[in-house]
Design a protein around this motif. Sequence first.
Motif, PDB file in Angstrom:
ATOM      1  N   ASP A  86       0.807  -1.226   0.000  1.00 36.39           N
ATOM      2  CA  ASP A  86       0.000   0.000   0.000  1.00 36.39           C
ATOM      3  C   ASP A  86       0.838   1.272   0.000  1.00 36.39           C
ATOM      4  OD1 ASP A  86      -2.409  -1.455   0.000  1.00 36.39           O
ATOM      5  OD2 ASP A  86      -2.324  -1.664   2.174  1.00 36.39           O
ATOM      6  N   GLY A  87       2.031   1.203  -0.592  1.00 35.71           N
ATOM      7  CA  GLY A  87       2.862   2.393  -0.696  1.00 35.71           C
ATOM      8  C   GLY A  87       3.685   2.715   0.543  1.00 35.71           C
ATOM      9  N   TYR A  88       3.891   1.744   1.419  1.00 34.06           N
ATOM     10  CA  TYR A  88       4.637   1.970   2.660  1.00 34.06           C
ATOM     11  C   TYR A  88       5.757   0.937   2.824  1.00 34.06           C
ATOM     12  CZ  TYR A  88       0.964   5.155   4.100  1.00 34.06           C
ATOM     13  OH  TYR A  88       0.090   6.203   4.162  1.00 34.06           O
ATOM     14  N   PHE A  89       6.787   1.330   3.578  1.00 32.67           N
ATOM     15  CA  PHE A  89       7.870   0.410   3.916  1.00 32.67           C
ATOM     16  C   PHE A  89       8.280   0.630   5.358  1.00 32.67           C
ATOM     17  CE2 PHE A  89       9.905   4.137   1.948  1.00 32.67           C
ATOM     18  CZ  PHE A  89      10.912   4.466   2.844  1.00 32.67           C
ATOM     19  N   ILE A  90       8.955  -0.371   5.905  1.00 36.92           N
ATOM     20  CA  ILE A  90       9.471  -0.280   7.271  1.00 36.92           C
ATOM     21  C   ILE A  90      10.991  -0.188   7.182  1.00 36.92           C
ATOM     22  CG2 ILE A  90       9.518  -2.785   7.623  1.00 36.92           C
ATOM     23  CD1 ILE A  90       8.592  -2.159  10.562  1.00 36.92           C
ATOM     24  N   GLN A  91      11.554   0.693   7.992  1.00 33.09           N
ATOM     25  CA  GLN A  91      12.987   0.955   7.928  1.00 33.09           C
ATOM     26  C   GLN A  91      13.543   1.348   9.288  1.00 33.09           C
ATOM     27  OE1 GLN A  91      14.254   4.605   6.084  1.00 33.09           O
ATOM     28  NE2 GLN A  91      12.349   5.671   6.566  1.00 33.09           N
ATOM     29  N   ALA A  92      14.857   1.166   9.410  1.00 29.04           N
ATOM     30  CA  ALA A  92      15.635   1.757  10.505  1.00 29.04           C
ATOM     31  C   ALA A  92      16.377   2.925   9.840  1.00 29.04           C
ATOM     32  CB  ALA A  92      16.597   0.742  11.102  1.00 29.04           C
ATOM     33  N   PRO A  93      15.854   4.148   9.961  1.00 30.12           N
ATOM     34  CA  PRO A  93      16.286   5.236   9.087  1.00 30.12           C
ATOM     35  C   PRO A  93      17.692   5.789   9.283  1.00 30.12           C
ATOM     36  CG  PRO A  93      14.239   5.799  10.227  1.00 30.12           C
ATOM     37  CD  PRO A  93      14.767   4.526  10.826  1.00 30.12           C
ATOM     38  N   GLN A  94      18.002   6.266  10.478  1.00 27.17           N
ATOM     39  CA  GLN A  94      19.268   7.001  10.658  1.00 27.17           C
ATOM     40  C   GLN A  94      19.520   7.209  12.145  1.00 27.17           C
ATOM     41  OE1 GLN A  94      18.299  10.544   8.503  1.00 27.17           O
ATOM     42  NE2 GLN A  94      16.918  11.306  10.066  1.00 27.17           N
ATOM     43  N   PRO A  95      20.753   7.569  12.499  1.00 32.77           N
ATOM     44  CA  PRO A  95      21.046   7.845  13.911  1.00 32.77           C
ATOM     45  C   PRO A  95      20.085   8.881  14.489  1.00 32.77           C
ATOM     46  CG  PRO A  95      23.079   7.752  12.651  1.00 32.77           C
ATOM     47  CD  PRO A  95      21.943   7.701  11.654  1.00 32.77           C
ATOM     48  N   GLY A  96      19.642   8.641  15.707  1.00 34.50           N
ATOM     49  CA  GLY A  96      18.718   9.543  16.377  1.00 34.50           C
ATOM     50  C   GLY A  96      17.261   9.244  16.079  1.00 34.50           C
ATOM     51  N   ASP A  97      17.017   8.295  15.196  1.00 36.06           N
ATOM     52  CA  ASP A  97      15.646   7.933  14.821  1.00 36.06           C
ATOM     53  C   ASP A  97      15.351   6.532  15.340  1.00 36.06           C
ATOM     54  OD1 ASP A  97      13.132   8.107  13.618  1.00 36.06           O
ATOM     55  OD2 ASP A  97      13.937   8.894  11.738  1.00 36.06           O
ATOM     56  N   LYS A  98      14.154   6.033  15.045  1.00 33.31           N
ATOM     57  CA  LYS A  98      13.727   4.712  15.476  1.00 33.31           C
ATOM     58  C   LYS A  98      13.168   3.954  14.275  1.00 33.31           C
ATOM     59  CE  LYS A  98      12.091   6.339  20.028  1.00 33.31           C
ATOM     60  NZ  LYS A  98      13.253   6.481  20.715  1.00 33.31           N
ATOM     61  N   VAL A  99      13.062   2.639  14.391  1.00 34.77           N
ATOM     62  CA  VAL A  99      12.420   1.840  13.355  1.00 34.77           C
ATOM     63  C   VAL A  99      11.009   2.365  13.175  1.00 34.77           C
ATOM     64  CG1 VAL A  99      11.608  -0.471  12.730  1.00 34.77           C
ATOM     65  CG2 VAL A  99      13.835  -0.196  13.849  1.00 34.77           C
ATOM     66  N   ARG A 100      10.659   2.641  11.920  1.00 38.72           N
ATOM     67  CA  ARG A 100       9.343   3.222  11.662  1.00 38.72           C
ATOM     68  C   ARG A 100       8.853   2.880  10.268  1.00 38.72           C
ATOM     69  NH1 ARG A 100      10.208   8.315   8.852  1.00 38.72           N
ATOM     70  NH2 ARG A 100      12.345   9.004   9.133  1.00 38.72           N
ATOM     71  N   ILE A 101       7.587   3.148  10.049  1.00 38.62           N
ATOM     72  CA  ILE A 101       6.955   2.971   8.741  1.00 38.62           C
ATOM     73  C   ILE A 101       6.981   4.313   8.023  1.00 38.62           C
ATOM     74  CG2 ILE A 101       4.776   2.478   7.572  1.00 38.62           C
ATOM     75  CD1 ILE A 101       4.228   0.420   9.824  1.00 38.62           C
ATOM     76  N   THR A 102       7.336   4.265   6.750  1.00 40.41           N
ATOM     77  CA  THR A 102       7.475   5.473   5.940  1.00 40.41           C
ATOM     78  C   THR A 102       6.700   5.295   4.644  1.00 40.41           C
ATOM     79  OG1 THR A 102       9.696   5.802   6.836  1.00 40.41           O
ATOM     80  CG2 THR A 102       9.171   7.003   4.826  1.00 40.41           C
ATOM     81  N   LYS A 103       6.108   6.366   4.169  1.00 36.96           N
ATOM     82  CA  LYS A 103       5.409   6.358   2.885  1.00 36.96           C
ATOM     83  C   LYS A 103       6.442   6.433   1.773  1.00 36.96           C
ATOM     84  CE  LYS A 103       1.374   8.298   0.705  1.00 36.96           C
ATOM     85  NZ  LYS A 103       0.290   9.265   0.793  1.00 36.96           N
ATOM     86  N   ILE A 104       6.301   5.572   0.770  1.00 39.53           N
ATOM     87  CA  ILE A 104       7.304   5.489  -0.291  1.00 39.53           C
ATOM     88  C   ILE A 104       7.437   6.806  -1.047  1.00 39.53           C
ATOM     89  CG2 ILE A 104       5.886   4.614  -2.189  1.00 39.53           C
ATOM     90  CD1 ILE A 104       8.155   2.486  -2.598  1.00 39.53           C
TER      91      ILE A 104
END
Length: 116
Positions: A86-104
């Motif tokens: 549905d146009g979303y992915f799960i990622q561990a983005p970058q330092p200072g952030d948390k695992v999250r769902i992001t819209k593509i």
Amino acid sequence: MNNKIIQEAVKYLGVPYVWGGTTPEGFDCSGLVQYVYAKNGIKLPRVSQDQSKLGKDVPLNELQPNDLLFWGGVGTAHHVAIYIGDGYFIQAPQPGDKVRITKISDYKPDFARRLS
């Protein structure tokens, strides 16, 4: 592949990003992908550069859940995430952030690979 990959991945929403992290104590992008797939009996290399060489190329307009999304080039990818549909992915983005769902559409990958 099946949605067990996605079910496993969402368990780690909110886990802090840790450079080089490979456990639920903290993940980097490729550590999260490697861990989630290993929990489902699929062994993957440790880093995104090596993960980007696996499977077959998938056009971004033909993504299916569990496809791996990459930023950079094949063999030189600097980020990886798991497409969840549905146009979303799960990622561990970058330092200072948390695992999250992001819209593509908010962070478009350069290419995708399908492992099966």
